[in-house]
Design an enzyme around this catalytic site. Structure first.
Site, PDB file in Angstrom:
ATOM      1  N   GLN A 168       1.107   5.559  -3.450  1.00  0.00           N
ATOM      2  CA  GLN A 168       1.177   4.236  -2.755  1.00  0.00           C
ATOM      3  C   GLN A 168       1.526   3.019  -4.013  1.00  0.00           C
ATOM      4  O   GLN A 168       2.369   2.313  -3.881  1.00  0.00           O
ATOM      5  CB  GLN A 168      -0.163   4.024  -2.390  1.00  0.00           C
ATOM      6  CG  GLN A 168      -0.160   2.402  -1.725  1.00  0.00           C
ATOM      7  CD  GLN A 168      -1.433   1.957  -1.223  1.00  0.00           C
ATOM      8  OE1 GLN A 168      -1.897   2.560  -0.185  1.00  0.00           O
ATOM      9  NE2 GLN A 168      -2.325   1.068  -1.986  1.00  0.00           N
ATOM     10  N   GLU A 210       3.478  -5.697  -1.513  1.00  0.00           N
ATOM     11  CA  GLU A 210       2.768  -6.397  -2.638  1.00  0.00           C
ATOM     12  C   GLU A 210       4.086  -6.521  -3.635  1.00  0.00           C
ATOM     13  O   GLU A 210       3.477  -7.116  -4.888  1.00  0.00           O
ATOM     14  CB  GLU A 210       1.791  -5.336  -3.240  1.00  0.00           C
ATOM     15  CG  GLU A 210       0.690  -5.116  -2.201  1.00  0.00           C
ATOM     16  CD  GLU A 210      -0.404  -4.254  -3.042  1.00  0.00           C
ATOM     17  OE1 GLU A 210      -0.484  -3.898  -4.023  1.00  0.00           O
ATOM     18  OE2 GLU A 210      -1.594  -4.242  -2.236  1.00  0.00           O
ATOM     19  N   LYS A 342     -13.231  -5.022  -3.639  1.00  0.00           N
ATOM     20  CA  LYS A 342     -12.331  -5.888  -2.626  1.00  0.00           C
ATOM     21  C   LYS A 342     -13.325  -6.650  -1.823  1.00  0.00           C
ATOM     22  O   LYS A 342     -14.045  -6.185  -1.070  1.00  0.00           O
ATOM     23  CB  LYS A 342     -11.528  -4.946  -1.677  1.00  0.00           C
ATOM     24  CG  LYS A 342     -10.345  -4.336  -2.315  1.00  0.00           C
ATOM     25  CD  LYS A 342      -9.791  -3.368  -1.492  1.00  0.00           C
ATOM     26  CE  LYS A 342      -8.396  -2.836  -2.036  1.00  0.00           C
ATOM     27  NZ  LYS A 342      -7.938  -1.399  -1.131  1.00  0.00           N
ATOM     28  N   LYS A 393      -6.640  -6.307  -9.921  1.00  0.00           N
ATOM     29  CA  LYS A 393      -5.327  -5.810  -9.287  1.00  0.00           C
ATOM     30  C   LYS A 393      -4.874  -6.640  -8.170  1.00  0.00           C
ATOM     31  O   LYS A 393      -5.574  -6.784  -7.261  1.00  0.00           O
ATOM     32  CB  LYS A 393      -5.683  -4.328  -8.956  1.00  0.00           C
ATOM     33  CG  LYS A 393      -4.639  -3.410  -8.156  1.00  0.00           C
ATOM     34  CD  LYS A 393      -5.124  -2.186  -7.895  1.00  0.00           C
ATOM     35  CE  LYS A 393      -4.025  -1.369  -7.152  1.00  0.00           C
ATOM     36  NZ  LYS A 393      -4.709  -0.601  -5.627  1.00  0.00           N
TER      37      LYS A 393
END
Ligand code: PGA
Ligand code: ZN
Length: 427
Positions: A168, A210, A342, A393
């Site tokens: 990914q 992204e 997250k 990140k």
């Protein structure tokens, strides 16, 4: 009524960086202070994360509308919070969890509850006259806010790039940088160099979700080679100035038998073969961090991965899903040595702070992370600094939902906060 009492809670449907609906909430206080926040949204989601409540009406937004989550804020959640003290963040977060009544916030929606929780923190900061990062440091009990080291997506595959590559994320960590500003400048150079290399090789330079490049290499080693060449072209020494991080997102490669399917490479690996592949890549390339190298169900193999590769940072994302109890289990069982954090995997700010604390207590490193679906809300920049999360990140250095966070970090750097360089990376 006191100035910090909640006077109104309101939500609306807005749209994220993939053009998909998400929840934006506003909390206003009796004294005039207010806060606004919106919920991000992932594509490679963990099974244990907080539930995203969507309308499932196929005629609208492909079923992704959030009018039910918005209605929950404007109805039950608003009624619950009105009149409460906005500074009692933990109490409000717990009350929303209790009101929801489910383990994964599936009744009112983790997206609804998170947006309110973050808006409340902003309103609290505004009411106290504190910068948001200071308010978050107070809530977390952190005495020394600090600038984080960015790990930045350069090449994308998996669910963020139509599975054009199996892995990914191929990311750069500018380990040799002396400040956040320098780190960002080096990353921008690497990103530009990677694009130039792709262009020269006749590979696409179109953007993945992204903002990363997705040159579509069938073999991960080819992508890793391009990373190293991009470092060199940017004038950086591989391994010394700039190192590689990977997010395998192995849960999204898992088949029904729990094996890992590398479609582009035409290989299917069991856990042992996956560990061997990652170990081989780590010997050949300057890799210092691997996220989700195994899947979220593969608890029994994670300690083996950690025994083999524990000299580098091994991050659990889907594995831990920003849940304190799952991180504590990881610490107990020796599954990884770092946790991705997250906010929307957890569902509340206080629960996210608990997850951070669980990681810290267990000696795990932390990486504050965005999702592949983001909005212009820069909240995680303040969070990473306030809690001294150490690493952040956000995705690539393209598109404004990402740049909003990188730019907010530039503003926070002006506060004179320390930058520990690679000091927070688990090695
Ligand atoms: P997601 O991916 O936001 O699409 O879940 C991010 C990640 O896996 O780290
Ligand atoms: Zn991940």
């Amino acid at each position: 009524m006191s100035a910090t009492d909640i006077q109104a809670v309101f939500a609306r449907q807005v749209f994220d960086s993939r053009g998909r609906p998400t929840v934006e909430a506003e909390v206003s206080l009796a004294g005039g202070a207010s806060g606004r926040a919106s919920a991000p949204s992932g594509a490679s989601r963990g099974a244990a994360e907080a539930f995203e409540l969507r309308d499932s009406d196929p005629d609208r937004f492909e079923g992704r509308g959030v009018s039910r989550a918005v209605a929950a804020v404007n109805g039950e959640i608003g009624a619950l919070l009105t009149g409460r003290d906005a500074l009692a963040q933990r109490g409000a977060d717990q009350a929303m969890r209790d009101l929801d009544g489910t383990a994964q916030l599936s009744r009112l929606g983790g997206n609804a509850i998170l947006a309110v929780s973050i808006a409340l923190a902003r309103a609290g900061a505004a009411a106290t006259g504190q910068p948001l990062f200071r308010r978050l440091a107070d809530l977390a009990g952190v005495s020394g806010p600090a600038m984080p080291m960015p790990m930045v997506n350069i090449l994308s595959g998996g669910l963020h790039a139509g599975r054009g590559m199996d892995v990914q994320d191929f990311l750069v960590i500018p380990v040799g940088a002396n400040s956040y500003t320098q780190a960002l400048e080096w990353v921008l150079r690497v990103r530009a160099a990677a694009a130039a290399l792709c262009q020269e090789a006749g590979l696409t330079t179109l953007l993945a979700d992204e903002g990363g490049l997705s040159p579509g290499f069938a073999d991960g080693a080819e992508a890793l080679t391009l990373m190293v060449r991009a470092f060199e072209r940017a004038g950086l020494r591989p391994g010394e100035d700039a190192a590689i991080a990977l997010d395998i997102a192995a849960s999204s490669l898992t088949d029904a038998e729990g094996r890992y399917v590398f479609q582009r490479a035409g290989r299917t690996l069991d856990s042992g073969a996956m560990i061997a592949l990652l170990a081989e890549w780590t010997t050949r390339f300057p890799i210092i961090s691997i996220e989700d190298g195994l899947g979220e169900e593969d608890w029994s193999a994670w300690p083996e991965l950690t025994r083999h590769l524990g000299h580098i940072q091994l991050i659990g994302d889907d594995l831990f899903a920003t849940q304190a109890d799952r991180i504590a289990r990881g610490v107990r069982e020796g599954a990884g040595n770092a946790a991705l954090i997250k906010i929307n995997q957890n569902g509340t700010l206080s629960g996210t702070l608990d997850a951070l604390e669980a990681a810290r207590a267990g000696g795990f490193a932390t990486v504050i992370s965005a999702r592949s679906g983001e909005t212009e809300d820069p909240f995680i920049a303040d969070l990473a600094v306030g809690v001294a999360g150490g690493q952040i990140k956000i995705g690539s250095v393209r598109t404004s939902e990402r740049m909003a966070k990188y730019n907010q970090l530039l503003r926070l750097e002006e506060e004179g906060l320390p930058f520990a360089g690679s000091g927070f990376i688990r090695r």
